[in-house]
Design a protein around this motif. Structure first.
Motif, PDB file in Angstrom:
ATOM      1  N   SER A 140     -13.721  -4.443  37.194  1.00  0.00           N
ATOM      2  CA  SER A 140     -12.133  -5.108  36.723  1.00  0.00           C
ATOM      3  C   SER A 140     -12.470  -6.207  35.808  1.00  0.00           C
ATOM      4  O   SER A 140     -11.654  -6.723  35.317  1.00  0.00           O
ATOM      5  CB  SER A 140     -11.695  -5.285  37.748  1.00  0.00           C
ATOM      6  N   SER A 165     -13.371  -8.688  32.770  1.00  0.00           N
ATOM      7  CA  SER A 165     -13.149  -8.411  31.410  1.00  0.00           C
ATOM      8  C   SER A 165     -14.694  -8.478  30.684  1.00  0.00           C
ATOM      9  O   SER A 165     -15.597  -8.891  31.282  1.00  0.00           O
ATOM     10  CB  SER A 165     -12.408  -9.706  30.747  1.00  0.00           C
ATOM     11  N   TYR A 222     -18.383 -10.999  26.133  1.00  0.00           N
ATOM     12  CA  TYR A 222     -18.618 -10.876  24.844  1.00  0.00           C
ATOM     13  C   TYR A 222     -19.882 -11.205  24.436  1.00  0.00           C
ATOM     14  O   TYR A 222     -20.673 -10.344  23.543  1.00  0.00           O
ATOM     15  CB  TYR A 222     -17.474 -11.564  23.818  1.00  0.00           C
ATOM     16  N   THR A 233     -13.465 -15.071  33.446  1.00  0.00           N
ATOM     17  CA  THR A 233     -14.041 -14.350  34.611  1.00  0.00           C
ATOM     18  C   THR A 233     -13.927 -15.255  35.858  1.00  0.00           C
ATOM     19  O   THR A 233     -13.707 -14.489  37.056  1.00  0.00           O
ATOM     20  CB  THR A 233     -15.593 -14.106  34.203  1.00  0.00           C
ATOM     21  N   GLU A 293     -10.832 -13.753  37.267  1.00  0.00           N
ATOM     22  CA  GLU A 293     -10.801 -12.592  37.981  1.00  0.00           C
ATOM     23  C   GLU A 293     -11.643 -12.378  39.086  1.00  0.00           C
ATOM     24  O   GLU A 293     -11.143 -11.554  40.054  1.00  0.00           O
ATOM     25  CB  GLU A 293     -11.280 -11.886  36.776  1.00  0.00           C
TER      26      GLU A 293
END
Length: 388
Positions: free
Chosen positions: A8, A10, A13, A127, A130
């Motif tokens: 779940s 993200s 990057y 993060t 989350e």
């Protein structure tokens, strides 16, 4: 198969970027994407590492919450540098500051917590939200307010907020905050349920003046913690060590979390941190001067070319508005193919970064000079574009 929680999250990057195959144009690659300081770790630190590796105590488990000597060094450093009096209960040793930034809400809050994040802001803050199954609350950083949050305009959002992330000097904006801002912020929230986490990773890079600690505005440690990185100011990014200081309850949550998830930072790494902090008065000004020189060169050069850079005031990054015919991601691709310049699109830092790119000053002056020359070749792209 990863857990539902991990699935779940993200996408990271910077992890994907560092593992990505880069396709460039004909020119040699200029990598201005990653903020890893380009200098060597100072000799006074590496000498301490060499002697510490032979110490028997550093070859065994150490105290879970870190060496007393390191915590004493942190206390001396904060008193000397920021005029802040810390006690042991106000200090937590971190396995790199990212661990503290990402894990703190999980250690201190329950699911559903409201966390206000800067936009644009460091990509990994989300993060933290989350992992704790919290609610991310947008905190716009706008040019007209010098990229400081306008809390008066966030009255409704603050009703849902339990924790605010701040970051000055800013990644990615290069913006700074002064003590008046921190004074006002602490005064606003000191008697409320809202707490503040200040990401102080770029503390060494204030340029015009020493950057203030938020704890100087919160001397009773009622409201805030501050997370400090040794990676940037001391060229120690590979050592993975930092610390959190401030509110005792928040610090205890970090320490208790780490009691369960780690077994103490390597003793040699802690000795390196002691050497860095005890010699900070000579090491940080040298690092700051290098980046100040780069900052002044880049600010002047790009402004003279008509390229809309947000003037860098602190930190180690520049923030550029892309030409109107691009967004950040398409312009990153264009720079790679046409000029062999690797930068970072603004979108990982929040939706307000969609039409921007970030570049790093953590490269030597020759690379920055070449960067300017290549940008000069494409300056016409901005001739009919809107300003920042």
């Amino acid at each position: 198969m990863a857990s539902d929680l991990v699935n779940s999250l993200s996408p990271s990057y910077f992890s994907s970027m560092m593992n990505k195959t880069i396709e460039t144009g004909d020119k040699p690659l200029l990598n201005l994407a990653v903020g890893i300081p380009d200098g060597k770790t100072p000799k006074v630190i590496t000498d301490r590492v060499k002697s510490a590796i032979d110490q028997e105590e550093n070859q065994k488990y150490g105290p879970f919450r870190g060496k007393t000597e390191l915590k004493d060094s942190i206390k001396r450093f904060y008193k000397r540098t920021y005029g802040v009096d810390l006690q042991e209960e106000n200090v937590a040793i971190l396995f790199g500051t990212k661990n503290g930034l990402v894990n703190f809400p999980l250690a201190h809050y329950n699911p559903g917590v409201g966390i206000m994040l800067p936009n644009p802001g460091y990509a990994d803050y989300i993060t933290a939200v989350e992992l704790v199954k919290g609610k991310a609350i947008d905190m716009p950083l706008l040019k007209e307010n010098n990229y400081l949050p306008d809390f008066d305009a966030l009255t409704e959002e603050l009703k849902e907020t339990d924790l605010i992330y701040l970051n000055y000097p800013s990644n990615p904006l290069g913006a700074v905050a002064n003590k008046t801002f921190f004074d006002d912020t602490i005064e606003r929230f000191k008697d409320s349920h809202i707490k503040i986490l200040h990401d102080f990773a770029y503390a060494a890079f204030g340029f015009n003046e020493d950057h203030p600690s938020i704890l100087a505005s919160d001397p009773d440690f009622k409201t805030a913690i501050e997370i400090y990185s040794l990676s940037k100011g001391f060229n120690m990014s590979g050592y993975r060590i930092g610390f959190a200081v401030g509110n005792a309850d928040m610090i205890e949550s970090i320490n208790r979390f780490q009691d369960h998830t780690n077994a103490g930072v390597f003793g040699v790494t802690q000795e390196a941190a002691i050497a860095a902090l005890d010699h900070a008065d000579e090491l940080i000004p040298k690092q700051n001067e290098i980046f100040k020189r780069r900052k002044e060169y880049i600010n002047e050069a790009l402004i003279n070319l008509g390229i809309p850079i947000q003037p860098i005031e602190g930190g180690i990054f520049g923030w550029i508005k892309v030409p109107d015919t691009f967004n950040g991601e398409s312009f990153v691709d264009y720079l790679l193919k046409e000029q062999s310049i690797l930068t970072t699109p603004g979108i990982p830092f929040g939706d307000r970064g969609e039409n921007y790119i970030r570049f790093s000053l953590a490269v030597d002056e020759e690379i920055l000079s070449t960067f300017v020359e290549r940008m000069k070749e494409i300056k016409n792209l901005w001739e009919n574009s809107a300003s920042l």
